[in-house]
Motif scaffolding. Structure first.
Motif, PDB file in Angstrom:
ATOM      1  N   HIS A  93      72.922 187.721  82.400  1.00  0.00           N
ATOM      2  CA  HIS A  93      71.193 186.464  81.858  1.00  0.00           C
ATOM      3  C   HIS A  93      70.943 185.309  82.131  1.00  0.00           C
ATOM      4  CE1 HIS A  93      72.236 188.797  78.065  1.00  0.00           C
ATOM      5  NE2 HIS A  93      73.905 188.802  78.434  1.00  0.00           N
ATOM      6  N   LEU A  94      69.807 185.200  82.363  1.00  0.00           N
ATOM      7  CA  LEU A  94      69.261 183.969  82.920  1.00  0.00           C
ATOM      8  C   LEU A  94      68.832 182.948  81.875  1.00  0.00           C
ATOM      9  CD1 LEU A  94      68.311 182.327  85.464  1.00  0.00           C
ATOM     10  CD2 LEU A  94      65.897 183.422  85.302  1.00  0.00           C
ATOM     11  N   VAL A  95      68.979 182.133  81.198  1.00  0.00           N
ATOM     12  CA  VAL A  95      68.679 181.568  80.020  1.00  0.00           C
ATOM     13  C   VAL A  95      67.923 180.324  80.603  1.00  0.00           C
ATOM     14  CG1 VAL A  95      70.576 179.595  80.072  1.00  0.00           C
ATOM     15  CG2 VAL A  95      69.204 180.006  77.692  1.00  0.00           C
ATOM     16  N   ASN A  96      66.791 179.735  79.656  1.00  0.00           N
ATOM     17  CA  ASN A  96      65.624 178.815  79.514  1.00  0.00           C
ATOM     18  C   ASN A  96      66.613 177.766  78.946  1.00  0.00           C
ATOM     19  OD1 ASN A  96      63.976 176.137  79.884  1.00  0.00           O
ATOM     20  ND2 ASN A  96      61.570 177.491  78.629  1.00  0.00           N
ATOM     21  N   LEU A  97      66.461 175.673  80.003  1.00  0.00           N
ATOM     22  CA  LEU A  97      66.986 175.206  79.211  1.00  0.00           C
ATOM     23  C   LEU A  97      67.357 173.940  78.349  1.00  0.00           C
ATOM     24  CD1 LEU A  97      69.186 173.546  82.745  1.00  0.00           C
ATOM     25  CD2 LEU A  97      70.160 175.399  80.866  1.00  0.00           C
ATOM     26  N   GLN A  98      65.576 174.513  78.376  1.00  0.00           N
ATOM     27  CA  GLN A  98      64.807 174.185  77.345  1.00  0.00           C
ATOM     28  C   GLN A  98      65.049 174.350  75.866  1.00  0.00           C
ATOM     29  OE1 GLN A  98      60.871 173.276  77.970  1.00  0.00           O
ATOM     30  NE2 GLN A  98      61.135 173.270  79.858  1.00  0.00           N
ATOM     31  N   HIS A  99      65.755 175.623  76.083  1.00  0.00           N
ATOM     32  CA  HIS A  99      65.893 176.457  73.987  1.00  0.00           C
ATOM     33  C   HIS A  99      67.312 177.080  74.059  1.00  0.00           C
ATOM     34  CE1 HIS A  99      62.001 177.485  74.257  1.00  0.00           C
ATOM     35  NE2 HIS A  99      61.608 177.641  75.091  1.00  0.00           N
ATOM     36  N   ILE A 100      68.037 176.331  75.189  1.00  0.00           N
ATOM     37  CA  ILE A 100      69.724 175.644  74.279  1.00  0.00           C
ATOM     38  C   ILE A 100      69.819 174.538  73.350  1.00  0.00           C
ATOM     39  CG2 ILE A 100      71.853 175.309  75.126  1.00  0.00           C
ATOM     40  CD1 ILE A 100      71.599 176.185  77.640  1.00  0.00           C
ATOM     41  N   ARG A 101      70.042 175.166  71.964  1.00  0.00           N
ATOM     42  CA  ARG A 101      70.388 174.519  70.887  1.00  0.00           C
ATOM     43  C   ARG A 101      71.270 173.414  70.708  1.00  0.00           C
ATOM     44  NH1 ARG A 101      66.238 173.511  71.945  1.00  0.00           N
ATOM     45  NH2 ARG A 101      63.740 174.615  71.199  1.00  0.00           N
ATOM     46  N   GLU A 102      72.613 174.645  70.722  1.00  0.00           N
ATOM     47  CA  GLU A 102      73.481 174.440  70.638  1.00  0.00           C
ATOM     48  C   GLU A 102      75.415 174.900  71.727  1.00  0.00           C
ATOM     49  OE1 GLU A 102      77.428 173.974  67.098  1.00  0.00           O
ATOM     50  OE2 GLU A 102      74.796 174.718  66.556  1.00  0.00           O
ATOM     51  N   GLY A 130      85.930 181.580  74.015  1.00  0.00           N
ATOM     52  CA  GLY A 130      85.242 181.301  74.904  1.00  0.00           C
ATOM     53  C   GLY A 130      84.568 181.120  75.800  1.00  0.00           C
ATOM     54  N   GLY A 131      83.218 180.081  74.728  1.00  0.00           N
ATOM     55  CA  GLY A 131      82.631 179.251  74.843  1.00  0.00           C
ATOM     56  C   GLY A 131      81.166 179.972  74.987  1.00  0.00           C
ATOM     57  N   TYR A 132      80.067 180.033  74.280  1.00  0.00           N
ATOM     58  CA  TYR A 132      78.768 180.999  74.033  1.00  0.00           C
ATOM     59  C   TYR A 132      77.916 179.819  73.774  1.00  0.00           C
ATOM     60  CZ  TYR A 132      79.477 180.493  69.214  1.00  0.00           C
ATOM     61  OH  TYR A 132      79.300 180.200  67.777  1.00  0.00           O
ATOM     62  N   LEU A 133      76.417 179.921  73.768  1.00  0.00           N
ATOM     63  CA  LEU A 133      75.252 179.322  73.329  1.00  0.00           C
ATOM     64  C   LEU A 133      74.342 180.111  71.931  1.00  0.00           C
ATOM     65  CD1 LEU A 133      73.676 178.733  77.301  1.00  0.00           C
ATOM     66  CD2 LEU A 133      75.155 177.597  76.512  1.00  0.00           C
ATOM     67  N   LEU A 134      73.718 178.869  71.762  1.00  0.00           N
ATOM     68  CA  LEU A 134      73.321 179.020  70.323  1.00  0.00           C
ATOM     69  C   LEU A 134      71.388 178.534  70.864  1.00  0.00           C
ATOM     70  CD1 LEU A 134      72.618 180.291  68.061  1.00  0.00           C
ATOM     71  CD2 LEU A 134      72.611 177.711  66.648  1.00  0.00           C
ATOM     72  N   LEU A 136      77.625 173.229  82.005  1.00  0.00           N
ATOM     73  CA  LEU A 136      77.603 171.469  80.770  1.00  0.00           C
ATOM     74  C   LEU A 136      76.698 169.954  81.867  1.00  0.00           C
ATOM     75  CD1 LEU A 136      80.652 172.083  79.330  1.00  0.00           C
ATOM     76  CD2 LEU A 136      78.521 172.022  78.528  1.00  0.00           C
ATOM     77  N   LYS A 137      77.365 170.305  82.881  1.00  0.00           N
ATOM     78  CA  LYS A 137      76.359 169.298  83.580  1.00  0.00           C
ATOM     79  C   LYS A 137      74.966 169.031  84.038  1.00  0.00           C
ATOM     80  CE  LYS A 137      80.701 168.795  86.928  1.00  0.00           C
ATOM     81  NZ  LYS A 137      80.417 168.861  88.606  1.00  0.00           N
ATOM     82  N   MET A 138      74.255 170.496  83.762  1.00  0.00           N
ATOM     83  CA  MET A 138      73.016 170.590  84.469  1.00  0.00           C
ATOM     84  C   MET A 138      72.178 170.384  82.607  1.00  0.00           C
ATOM     85  SD  MET A 138      72.482 174.020  85.804  1.00  0.00           S
ATOM     86  CE  MET A 138      69.996 173.558  85.923  1.00  0.00           C
ATOM     87  N   ILE A 139      73.481 170.420  80.912  1.00  0.00           N
ATOM     88  CA  ILE A 139      72.906 169.780  80.217  1.00  0.00           C
ATOM     89  C   ILE A 139      72.854 168.915  79.788  1.00  0.00           C
ATOM     90  CG2 ILE A 139      73.626 170.568  77.395  1.00  0.00           C
ATOM     91  CD1 ILE A 139      74.045 173.103  78.435  1.00  0.00           C
ATOM     92  N   LYS A 140      74.171 167.920  80.529  1.00  0.00           N
ATOM     93  CA  LYS A 140      74.349 166.458  80.310  1.00  0.00           C
ATOM     94  C   LYS A 140      73.096 166.408  81.215  1.00  0.00           C
ATOM     95  CE  LYS A 140      77.451 163.070  81.087  1.00  0.00           C
ATOM     96  NZ  LYS A 140      78.772 162.227  81.332  1.00  0.00           N
ATOM     97  N   ALA A 141      72.230 166.431  81.471  1.00  0.00           N
ATOM     98  CA  ALA A 141      71.386 165.611  82.936  1.00  0.00           C
ATOM     99  C   ALA A 141      70.410 165.957  82.186  1.00  0.00           C
ATOM    100  CB  ALA A 141      71.668 166.230  84.488  1.00  0.00           C
TER     101      ALA A 141
END
Length: 246
Positions: free
Chosen positions: A202-211, A217-221, A239-244
């Motif tokens: 999976h390749l995700v667009n960071l702009q579309h991560i809501r949570e 084990g950790g997952y994205l919404l 997590l570093k990229m989301i924080k940035a």
């Protein structure tokens, strides 16, 4: 003179277009005509003209597949010609030099040639976005199949998921598009647009991560309510990229 090559599997379409160019666009010199797409491809590789009139629906290789052979950056301008006003055609018109629906209208043909002259022969940059060089960054990504080619803004792509040698593209309008590219290829296209390989599939667009949910084990919404697992070895970087970004 503008050197042009005509490619169409229908002989009468070639003859009609050649006649119209001679009559209404005398500045165009027709250097070659082809009904066989493979012969056309061989010629274009050895003798690239300034302009190619390219039919889309052809046996063996269609128009899009011919352009793919040039890595998406052909050394000539392209005007598509086709009898089919199919889905996504306005997007094609916006990205190719022009798009002419058969039967080609005289005025539209003349306008297409004028557009070529205004552009002064600069090669088409991004019909397909898998260039290995560094052209100007496109504002849209081409999602090409044998049926059509659709251009979408990177921000309208939520998620790209591997499906063997194909990739499923999930869009913000709820539609999905299966393209014949590997996820690795797609990752290279989208690298400049804030995408992240959260999982090998999976390749995700960071702009579309809501949570980011730490449980299980950790997952994205995501913005489309999909959930996406995060590989253990990618969590810290994610997590570093989301924080940035915030």
């Amino acid at each position: 003179m503008i050197k042009a090559v005509l490619v169409d599997d229908e002989k009468h379409s070639l003859a009609t277009l050649a006649w119209k160019l001679e009559k209404f666009c005398p500045e165009v010199e027709v250097a070659a005509q082809f009904t066989d797409s493979h012969e056309a491809l061989e010629y274009l590789r050895e003798n690239p003209p300034g302009l190619v009139f390219l039919d889309i629906e052809m046996p063996r290789l269609n128009g899009f597949e011919i352009l793919e052979e040039f890595g998406g950056q052909p050394p000539f301008e392209v005007i598509f010609t086709t009898a089919y006003d199919e889905f996504g055609i306005r997007a094609v018109k916006a990205n190719a030099l022009d798009y002419l629906l058969k039967p080609v209208q005289n005025q539209e043909l003349k306008e297409a040639i004028e557009k070529y002259k205004r552009k002064a022969g600069k090669p088409m940059q991004v019909l397909f976005s898998n260039q290995k060089d560094s052209p100007p960054m496109p504002d849209r990504i081409a999602l090409a199949t044998k049926e059509s080619i659709e251009f979408v803004a990177p921000e309208d792509i939520i998620l790209c998921s591997s499906d063997s040698n194909y990739t499923m593209i999930h869009l913000t309008n709820g539609r999905k598009k299966l393209i014949s590219k590997t996820l690795k290829d797609v990752e290279e296209w989208l690298a400049p647009f804030n995408f992240f390989r959260a999982h090998h599939s999976h390749l995700v667009n960071l702009q579309h991560i809501r949570e980011y949910v730490r449980a299980d084990g950790g997952y994205l919404l995501l913005s489309n309510k999909m959930t996406l697992p995060v590989a253990r070895n990618r969590k810290d970087e994610l997590l570093k990229m989301i924080k940035a970004d915030h």
